[in-house]
Design a protein around this motif. Structure first.
Motif, PDB file in Angstrom:
ATOM      1  N   ASP A 161       1.754   1.666  -5.266  1.00 19.60           N
ATOM      2  CA  ASP A 161       2.126   0.757  -4.169  1.00 19.60           C
ATOM      3  C   ASP A 161       1.039  -0.288  -3.917  1.00 19.60           C
ATOM      4  O   ASP A 161       1.344  -1.455  -3.644  1.00 19.60           O
ATOM      5  N   ASN A 167       1.180  -2.859  -6.699  1.00 16.83           N
ATOM      6  CA  ASN A 167       2.363  -3.712  -6.501  1.00 16.83           C
ATOM      7  C   ASN A 167       2.134  -4.718  -5.383  1.00 16.83           C
ATOM      8  O   ASN A 167       2.482  -5.900  -5.506  1.00 16.83           O
ATOM      9  N   LYS A 168       1.560  -4.243  -4.271  1.00 18.44           N
ATOM     10  CA  LYS A 168       1.302  -5.119  -3.130  1.00 18.44           C
ATOM     11  C   LYS A 168       0.284  -6.203  -3.496  1.00 18.44           C
ATOM     12  O   LYS A 168       0.452  -7.377  -3.149  1.00 18.44           O
ATOM     13  N   ASP A 185       1.955  -8.764  -5.731  1.00 18.91           N
ATOM     14  CA  ASP A 185       2.920  -9.533  -4.952  1.00 18.91           C
ATOM     15  C   ASP A 185       2.219 -10.554  -4.053  1.00 18.91           C
ATOM     16  O   ASP A 185       2.645 -11.704  -3.959  1.00 18.91           O
ATOM     17  N   VAL A 186       1.106 -10.132  -3.433  1.00 22.18           N
ATOM     18  CA  VAL A 186       0.393 -11.022  -2.508  1.00 22.18           C
ATOM     19  C   VAL A 186      -0.218 -12.206  -3.251  1.00 22.18           C
ATOM     20  O   VAL A 186      -0.072 -13.359  -2.836  1.00 22.18           O
ATOM     21  N   LEU A 232      -6.507  -9.160  -0.345  1.00 19.41           N
ATOM     22  CA  LEU A 232      -5.261  -9.028   0.428  1.00 19.41           C
ATOM     23  C   LEU A 232      -5.364  -9.700   1.794  1.00 19.41           C
ATOM     24  O   LEU A 232      -4.352 -10.130   2.344  1.00 19.41           O
TER      25      LEU A 232
END
Length: 447
Positions: free
Chosen positions: A119, A122-123, A126-127, A343
């Motif tokens: 996760d 993936n995050k 994606d960010v 992030l």
């Protein structure tokens, strides 16, 4: 601590599985302690042919008394071989249950650990996909690669150590301490008093490990950048016969990384010997002190003292693992800080519900009085550019290398915002149009 807690926010979707794993850990620790208790019974009761209750020491727990009394009633009327048979059977049962709950805990926690890391990756991907081009201009590809692989893997180690060690070892530690207190409060207090000393030493070593892990993490980012840059541009390297220079640069960086890693490993390796030294010193003192209570004052029965020594040495293993886990977690926190540093970047996002979703291009693209700087304090790339691209017509931009042709194309694609001036699509300022709409109307073919 804030970073550590933030890592575990990613475990929230898997809270049910974690609860199952926690219950399995408790049951594992109970059966683990029971197996040692049976071993103590085997040595103290069977071999010594003497049955005594827990609680002969200075402190007792009623629940343990009841278990011990029930067990003694079972073997009281049996001969020595029958007692041995019963104890061996109990030992086998406790080990079967102990390892069953260990496996349940292992499966649950490894599933959560791998899902959380999945996760996070993936995050992260994606960010960064939604970050503006300026981010990629100022951030090395090798750094991003290092964070996604190396630093996320360090987070993986931190989660693994927290789950596998703190679940098992902390619960086991607490159960063992309760059992030690059930035998002798005086001897147990001596043990508890040594915990702050060991904890202080591990904490100081852990802080040093964190600093070295941070330096190593930064170095591996530079190393990753060299690998990506030189392999992707290997044609240029070969064209200028620069292979040997590039190899020397890589070896130099790699040796620096080796040194940081080795220094970190040296400190990590110190924790186990230090804990063992404290533990053995403590055990020797307790053997001497407790032996007097058995042989001289007879405050503790021989079989209870034997149990105490068994639990004491069993206590050293979870204590040692906890020390190693704290060091690993420090490295994991360093990795997490680097992941979260990306992030948490706050870029102004253009796309929102108030912008227009333009699907067709009907008339022209106009560029009016456009200026552009990549850096406000740097060189001006474009100055007072004016042009019109009419639908259905062809336009060629001609200029020397570095004159701004690609930059102008990137501005029209909304990769950057002009420093001054504006770009119009069918007389609509492209600042009022969603980026996705602009790029859907434009086809890009790289050279």
């Amino acid at each position: 601590m804030i970073t550590f807690l933030r890592i575990f926010k990613f475990t929230k979707p898997y809270s049910v599985i974690i609860i199952i794993a926690f219950i399995a850990s408790i049951l594992f620790s109970i059966f683990n302690a029971a197996s040692l208790w049976v071993v103590g019974t085997l040595i103290g009761t069977i071999m010594g042919n003497n049955i005594s209750n827990v609680g002969n020491g200075s402190f007792s727990i009623n629940f343990l008394n009841q278990i011990e009394n029930s067990f003694n009633l079972i073997i009281a009327n049996a001969n020595t071989l029958e007692k041995l048979q019963i104890v061996c059977g109990c030992l086998l049962v406790t080990f079967i249950f102990k390892n069953f709950f260990f496996y349940i805990n292992w499966i649950c926690l490894n599933f959560v650990e791998l899902k959380v890391i999945n996760d996070i990756r993936n995050k992260f991907f994606d960010v960064i996909q939604n970050y503006p081009m300026s981010f990629f201009d100022n951030t090395k590809t090798g750094k991003l690669l290092s964070i996604m692989l190396n630093d996320v893997n360090m987070m993986n180690i931190a989660i693994n150590r927290t789950f596998q060690i703190f679940f098992h070892e902390t619960i086991t530690l607490l159960i063992f301490i309760c059992l030690l207190f059930s035998i002798s409060i005086h001897l147990s207090v001596i043990i508890i008093l040594t915990f702050p000393i060991a904890g202080f030493i591990v904490l100081k070593i852990g802080q040093s490990i964190k600093r070295k892990a941070f330096r190593a993490s930064k170095t591996i980012s530079g190393l990753s950048h060299i690998i990506v840059e030189k392999i992707s541009n290997v044609k240029i390297v070969k064209a200028f016969n620069m292979q040997q220079k590039e190899v020397k640069d890589f070896i130099k960086k790699n040796n620096i990384f080796l040194q940081y890693n080795f220094n970190q490993r040296k400190l990590t390796g110190v924790i186990t010997p230090v804990n063992d030294l404290i533990g053995v010193t403590l055990a020797s003192l307790l053997l001497w002190y407790g032996g007097q209570k058995v042989l001289i004052t007879q405050e503790i029965s021989p079989d209870n003292f034997m149990r105490f020594i068994i639990f004491l040495f069993a206590l050293l293993q979870p204590t040692r693992k906890l020390g190693g886990a704290l060091a690993a977690i420090q490295s994991g926190i360093v990795g997490a800080e680097r992941v979260f540093s990306i992030l948490d970047l706050n870029f102004k996002k253009k796309n929102n519900l108030n912008l227009r979703d333009k699907r067709t291009f009907n008339e022209s693209i106009k560029v009016e009085k456009l200026d552009f700087y990549y850096d406000l304090n740097g060189k001006q790339i474009l100055k007072n550019i004016n042009l019109e691209i009419t639908k259905g017509k062809k336009l060629a931009l001609v200029g020397s290398s570095g004159s701004g042709k690609t930059t102008l194309a990137n501005l029209i694609l909304d990769f950057y915002e002009p420093s001054n001036g504006r770009i119009l699509f069918d007389n609509i300022d492209y600042k009022d149009i969603k980026s996705e709409s602009i790029r859907n109307m434009i086809g890009l073919v790289n050279q």
